[in-house]
Enzyme design. Structure first.
Site, short mmCIF file in Angstrom:
data_model
loop_
_atom_site.label_atom_id
_atom_site.label_comp_id
_atom_site.label_asym_id
_atom_site.label_seq_id
_atom_site.Cartn_x
_atom_site.Cartn_y
_atom_site.Cartn_z
N GLY A 212 36.62 -12.01 -2.61
CA GLY A 212 36.39 -10.57 -2.62
C GLY A 212 35.00 -10.23 -3.11
O GLY A 212 34.04 -10.96 -2.90
N VAL A 216 34.60 -7.64 -8.91
CA VAL A 216 35.93 -8.13 -9.32
C VAL A 216 35.85 -9.61 -9.64
O VAL A 216 36.55 -10.10 -10.54
CB VAL A 216 36.97 -7.86 -8.21
CG1 VAL A 216 38.33 -8.43 -8.59
CG2 VAL A 216 37.09 -6.36 -7.95
N GLY A 217 34.97 -10.33 -8.95
CA GLY A 217 34.79 -11.74 -9.25
C GLY A 217 34.41 -11.97 -10.70
O GLY A 217 34.85 -12.94 -11.33
N GLU A 234 34.95 -16.91 -3.93
CA GLU A 234 34.41 -16.77 -2.59
C GLU A 234 34.00 -15.31 -2.43
O GLU A 234 34.84 -14.44 -2.24
CB GLU A 234 35.45 -17.17 -1.54
CG GLU A 234 35.88 -18.63 -1.63
CD GLU A 234 34.74 -19.61 -1.40
OE1 GLU A 234 33.73 -19.21 -0.78
OE2 GLU A 234 34.84 -20.77 -1.82
N CYS A 269 32.83 -11.52 5.46
CA CYS A 269 31.88 -11.89 4.41
C CYS A 269 30.68 -12.67 4.93
O CYS A 269 29.63 -12.71 4.29
CB CYS A 269 32.57 -12.67 3.31
SG CYS A 269 33.40 -14.17 3.89
#
Length: 539
Positions: A212, A216-217, A234, A269
């Site tokens: 994502g 948030v990572g 990722e 992505c």
């Protein structure tokens, strides 16, 4: 999302994505931890049985899964097949065909490198980490959660899946698939939004896998750091396509760039985020880009059954804001206009974009293609390097020019004369670098990610003799112990070719079994001078 559930329409009419009660999340994780501790996953044949059950369930649920992808993203069944469903089925096949080989311990002939390990046995075992959590993404909501899950199970872990609530149809379809097909002692699904995910991340996992956004990572990374656990992120970034002056054919170049930009309505992505075009070929390439759009979707992509939709109104408005603020020139591409009520955003090409433009601030994640022009390859390389490392880099050029770009830039992956198709190569690792991600997966690389590579050495107690064995410990002082230094060096860390300065010394390393031969004089001295540290008693 603030509400406790997401309404589902279409084929899954009158069904709600039920969020997992927060108070049950801890028990879910505990149950999987108990299952792992009991040895449920030790048997490789059981892991295969679970993958076969998943494969059977996927084939039975094939239409439901493809329908779910259409309802969430207007993803056509054909695109859903090759971009998501087929990738997952192929991954299961890879593991069923190769798992026995991939999990087999690797062995090294230690004595041939370091004589001290003569008669020792050494191997590296791939052992499961424990309980892992996989947080999926909404843009490829089947592929991006199931691919890592397959490798995690094959590695022998128990798994918590957290699908994205932004793709509720697929989230529900994944839960139905997993619950019906697989053993609850192996894998379970947690549904929910921010509140449920926050509670889930409070739990201790042995590995965290997230796909994502970078923001948030960072939250997931902090949760992993709290438990000193491993993590795979990722993420993404602005993946450029460079079209150099020596490109051999602009027609496939235009098609491949626009295909990656418009597949899933740009919500990929590794989609081409922007293009850098050499000034000498720009006027020829731009019309071909427009023609490629019409060739794939017609002049009114809104009416095409193959053109996707933006996931929700927030992301639709984000794209509109970025486009409204650009100082570039929008090129006429289609007859359609953006339609928020349908979450439709038409293919959009913007020329004359500068590095500081609104379209160049963040990853676009939509069907907008900014065009930047350059005069020298150095200029293009400098622009790429002025930004964070992207998840992918695409170069359309002859071999020497392409290699110049690849060797002087950094990215998660790099592809010459194509875009995005490298994702289908599931025998190779996929992952980012720096802000575009941490770690890698797909194929056997997923198994490696979810495994601890445990070195196991087995040595005999009778060899070497107690006296020779004493080289490793005191006493070291005194002339009677000087032999220890020489022999330990020759046995443990022999002087390799690159460490030798004399020609004669280097020639010695060309003699077969030279490592063993150079220890013989030291062994003879040790036999004569050595004394065991502990003398054996006769009881």
């Amino acid at each position: 999302m603030d509400k406790e559930h997401s309404l589902i329409s279409g084929q899954l009419d009158k069904v709600e994505l039920q969020y997992t009660p927060v108070e049950t999340i801890s028990d879910t994780v505990s149950a999987l931890r108990d299952s792992f501790a009991s040895g449920t996953m030790r048997d490789i044949s059981f892991r295969k049985q679970q993958l076969r059950a998943l494969l059977k369930g996927m084939r039975e649920d094939k239409k439901n899964l493809l329908d779910a992808l259409y309802h969430d993203l207007h993803k056509s069944h054909t695109e859903g097949l090759y971009a998501e469903y087929d990738a997952v089925e192929y991954e299961i096949g890879q593991y069923l065909d190769n798992m026995d080989k991939w999990v087999k311990p690797s062995r090294n002939a230690l004595a041939s490198e370091q004589p001290a390990f003569l008669l020792s046995k050494s191997e590296v075992r791939k052992e499961p980490l424990g309980v892992v959590v996989i947080l999926g993404a909404w843009n490829y909501p089947l592929r991006l959660i199931m691919l890592p899950a397959i490798g995690a199970i094959a590695a022998g872990n128990t798994v918590v899946l957290k699908p994205s609530e932004l793709a509720p149809h697929t989230a529900q379809a994944v839960q139905n698939l997993v619950t019906r097909s697989m053993d609850s002692s192996v894998i379970r699904v947690v549904q929910g939004g921010v509140k449920e995910t926050t509670e889930l991340l409070k739990e201790k996992f042995d590995h965290y896998f997230y796909t994502g956004s970078g923001s948030v990572g960072k939250i997931v990374a902090r949760a992993a750091a709290e438990h000193l656990s491993g993590i795979t992120l990722e993420l993404g970034g602005k993946s450029p396509a460079i079209v150099h002056a020596d490109v051999s054919d602009l027609v496939p170049t235009a098609f491949r760039i626009m295909w990656s930009k418009l597949a899933n309505s740009g919500q990929t992505c590794v989609a081409t985020d922007y293009i850098l075009i050499h000034r000498s070929v720009k006027d020829k390439l731009v019309p071909l880009l427009v023609e490629a759009v019409a060739g794939m979707y017609g002049k009114s992509p809104k009416e095409s059954p193959d053109y996707g939709r933006i996931i929700n109104a927030r992301h639709w408005n984000r794209l509109m804001d970025a486009l409204s603020a650009t100082e570039g020139t929008q090129i006429a591409v289609t007859d359609d206009l953006p339609d928020e009520s349908d979450l439709y955003f038409p293919p959009t090409i913007v020329d004359g974009v500068r590095p500081g433009d609104s379209l160049m601030k963040d990853e676009l994640f939509g069907p907008i293609l900014p065009i930047l022009t350059y005069d020298t390859l150095d200029e293009a390389i400098s622009l790429v390097n002025s930004r964070d490392q992207p998840l992918a880099l695409y170069v359309f050029a002859k071999s020497d020019s392409a290699e110049a770009v690849i060797s002087r830039t950094r990215s998660g992956s790099a592809t010459v004369n194509d875009t995005m198709f490298n994702l289908a190569s599931q025998t190779n690792p996929f992952g980012g670098v720096g802000p575009s991600g941490v770690g890698r997966y797909t194929g056997r690389h997923t198994l490696d990610t979810f495994s601890h590579h445990r070195h196991v050495m087995k040595r005999p107690l009778w060899f070497p003799s107690p006296g020779v064995d004493s080289i490793r410990g005191p006493p070291f002082t005194g002339s009677e112990n000087s032999w220890k230094t020489d022999l330990s060096h020759q046995m443990v860390y022999p002087t390799l070719w690159s460490l030798r300065e004399s020609v004669l010394g280097k020639l010695v390393t060309l003699i077969p079994f030279w490592r063993m031969l150079v220890t013989i004089p030291g062994f003879l001295v040790a036999i004569i001078k050595s004394k065991p540290v502990i003398r054996r008693r006769k009881d």
